[in-house]
Write an enzyme that holds these catalytic residues in place. Structure first.
Site, PDB file in Angstrom:
ATOM      1  N   LYS A  28      -6.892  14.996  48.894  1.00  0.00           N
ATOM      2  CA  LYS A  28      -6.405  14.734  50.367  1.00  0.00           C
ATOM      3  C   LYS A  28      -7.352  13.884  50.774  1.00  0.00           C
ATOM      4  O   LYS A  28      -8.676  14.166  50.537  1.00  0.00           O
ATOM      5  CB  LYS A  28      -6.409  16.201  50.562  1.00  0.00           C
ATOM      6  N   ARG A  82      -7.721  21.152  41.446  1.00  0.00           N
ATOM      7  CA  ARG A  82      -7.690  19.752  41.500  1.00  0.00           C
ATOM      8  C   ARG A  82      -9.072  19.365  41.918  1.00  0.00           C
ATOM      9  O   ARG A  82      -9.227  18.256  41.728  1.00  0.00           O
ATOM     10  CB  ARG A  82      -6.718  19.311  43.007  1.00  0.00           C
ATOM     11  N   CYS A 136       8.891  21.835  53.610  1.00  0.00           N
ATOM     12  CA  CYS A 136       7.799  22.392  52.731  1.00  0.00           C
ATOM     13  C   CYS A 136       7.605  21.495  51.501  1.00  0.00           C
ATOM     14  O   CYS A 136       8.692  21.179  50.873  1.00  0.00           O
ATOM     15  CB  CYS A 136       8.182  23.746  52.383  1.00  0.00           C
ATOM     16  N   ARG A 163     -13.183  24.228  44.039  1.00  0.00           N
ATOM     17  CA  ARG A 163     -12.309  25.364  44.295  1.00  0.00           C
ATOM     18  C   ARG A 163     -10.909  25.313  43.536  1.00  0.00           C
ATOM     19  O   ARG A 163     -10.603  23.992  42.993  1.00  0.00           O
ATOM     20  CB  ARG A 163     -11.923  25.141  45.936  1.00  0.00           C
ATOM     21  N   CYS A 175       8.220  33.742  50.773  1.00  0.00           N
ATOM     22  CA  CYS A 175       7.530  33.364  52.024  1.00  0.00           C
ATOM     23  C   CYS A 175       8.323  34.156  52.991  1.00  0.00           C
ATOM     24  O   CYS A 175       9.545  34.512  52.514  1.00  0.00           O
ATOM     25  CB  CYS A 175       7.706  32.101  52.515  1.00  0.00           C
ATOM     26  N   ARG A 184       6.532  22.520  48.877  1.00  0.00           N
ATOM     27  CA  ARG A 184       6.707  23.225  47.572  1.00  0.00           C
ATOM     28  C   ARG A 184       8.141  23.478  47.587  1.00  0.00           C
ATOM     29  O   ARG A 184       8.495  24.796  47.117  1.00  0.00           O
ATOM     30  CB  ARG A 184       5.627  24.259  47.505  1.00  0.00           C
TER      31      ARG A 184
HETATM   32  S1  SF4 Z   1       5.306  25.792  54.382  1.00  0.00           S
HETATM   33 FE1  SF4 Z   1       6.290  26.338  52.221  1.00  0.00          FE
HETATM   34  S2  SF4 Z   1       4.897  27.762  51.586  1.00  0.00           S
HETATM   35 FE2  SF4 Z   1       4.263  27.771  53.622  1.00  0.00          FE
HETATM   36  S3  SF4 Z   1       5.702  29.209  54.702  1.00  0.00           S
HETATM   37 FE3  SF4 Z   1       6.771  27.335  54.812  1.00  0.00          FE
HETATM   38  S4  SF4 Z   1       8.000  27.604  53.129  1.00  0.00           S
HETATM   39 FE4  SF4 Z   1       6.292  28.954  52.686  1.00  0.00          FE
END
Ligand code: SF4
Length: 349
Positions: free
Chosen positions: A322, A95, A115, A99, A108, A117
């Site tokens: 961001k 992006r 989250c 980096r 996770c 994602r």
């Molecule tokens: S914020 Fe999302 S990517 Fe980060 S630990 Fe929690 S579930 Fe996993």
């Protein structure tokens, strides 16, 4: 607290939650519907921190699913910060010029209910990036001398085995222009025992600076075991920075947020980002208005050491990047002091 609670293993299903006293049997059908859509996992360390008698427990609010997650509200996006639009090859998000994100895994140790994602992480779908995809991702980085920093995220990169992490560190070490490796992780807090000497050794690079950015949102998460895990990383020469998400009912008051930032600093972790919550689907019950975040930042500035000040940032929906979102202290020819008083700047004669 119920002495019968078994929190010795990761809780992964609504039934596990009821058996651990974190949900009632009556809630099971609704929670099954949520779990069918979004992954659930609460590690033993986090489950042990939850007071099941507190209906507003700030740790439970982060990890125990809620039927509210099935309520989509206008503006919510499956990919709120636009990762997909900036993904030239599998596993890479590019992006910003200097980096890249390298997403090694989609899994996770816990699944956070907010989250950004949430549509991509979880045990379903691909696990770790396979060898062919990893080779392509590393070739992408190697072919672009402007890439100074590689940010390993996911999923949680510190869930990978020390052997695997050591191999990644070695292969990134072969790319001359990469000077910084940064791991984004929740592991030191949610599974402190996983930060073993082998894991720490696997992260260290002979020629690159390695950072770990710790994600934590409430001061209770910085338990003695979590602080000891962070100390193992920092004592090995791996500096740490923090990332937190501003969350309704978790840390949206000045005292809690201040204690969280102090807990980071006491652990030798520099507060880095306080994220305004992203427009992830089904998370409106955890979001706060930007004005609330700005007021909290003013309160932090007025009451806490400069070391305790993170940047309050917003990831602009659509992948536009961001940016810090205030509050601003200088407006025209007036500057506001930490107590809220306005002063002319430059001072009037
Ligand atoms: S914020 Fe999302 S990517 Fe980060 S630990 Fe929690 S579930 Fe996993």
């Amino acid at each position: 607290m119920d002495a019968r609670r078994d929190v010795s293993r990761t809780l992964r299903t609504p039934l596990d939650l009821t058996e651990a006293g974190l949900a009632t049997k009556a809630e099971l059908p609704a929670l099954e519907a949520v779990a069918a859509r979004y992954a659930v996992a609460i590690s033993p360390a986090m489950a042990a921190l939850i007071d099941p008698l507190d209906p507003h427990d700030p740790i439970a609010r982060q990890f125990v699913p809620s039927p509210a997650e099935l309520e989509a509200t206008p503006g919510e996006l499956a990919d709120p910060i636009g990762d997909e639009a900036h993904s030239p090859v599998e596993g890479i998000v590019h992006r910003y010029p200097d980096r890249v994100l390298l997403k090694l895994t989609h899994v996770c140790a816990v699944y956070c209910r907010f989250c950004f994602r949430r549509e991509m992480v979880g045990p379903q779908g691909n696990g770790a990036l396979d060898e062919a995809a990893l080779t392509k991702a590393l070739a992408y980085i190697a072919g672009r001398p402007e890439i100074w920093e590689v940010i390993l995220t996911g999923g949680d990169p510190l869930l990978l085995s020390p052997r695997r992490l050591s191999e990644i560190t070695r292969r990134l070490g072969e790319i001359e222009h990469v000077k910084i490796i940064r791991h984004h992780s929740r592991i030191p807090v949610v599974d402190p025992a996983a930060v073993t000497d082998d894991l720490v050794a696997a992260l260290k690079s002979p020629r690159q600076a390695v950072y770990v950015a710790l994600h934590a949102n409430h001061p209770r998460e910085l338990t003695p075991a979590a602080r000891a895990a962070c100390a193992r990383l920092i004592d090995a020469g791996i500096p740490m920075i923090s990332q937190s998400v501003l969350l309704a009912g978790v840390n949206d008051d000045a005292a809690t947020l201040g204690q969280l930032m102090r807990a980071f600093v006491e652990t030798r972790i520099k507060p880095y980002y306080l994220h305004h919550p992203d427009l992830a689907p089904g998370t409106s019950h955890l979001r706060v208005p930007v004005e609330t975040g700005q007021a909290l930042m003013r309160a932090l500035r007025g009451r806490y050491s400069g070391l305790c000040q993170p940047d309050y940032v917003l990831d602009i929906p659509g992948g536009h990047g961001k940016v810090p979102i205030g509050p601003a202290y200088l407006s025209g020819e007036a500057v506001t002091d930490p107590q809220g008083q306005s002063h002319a700047y430059p001072p009037e004669d």
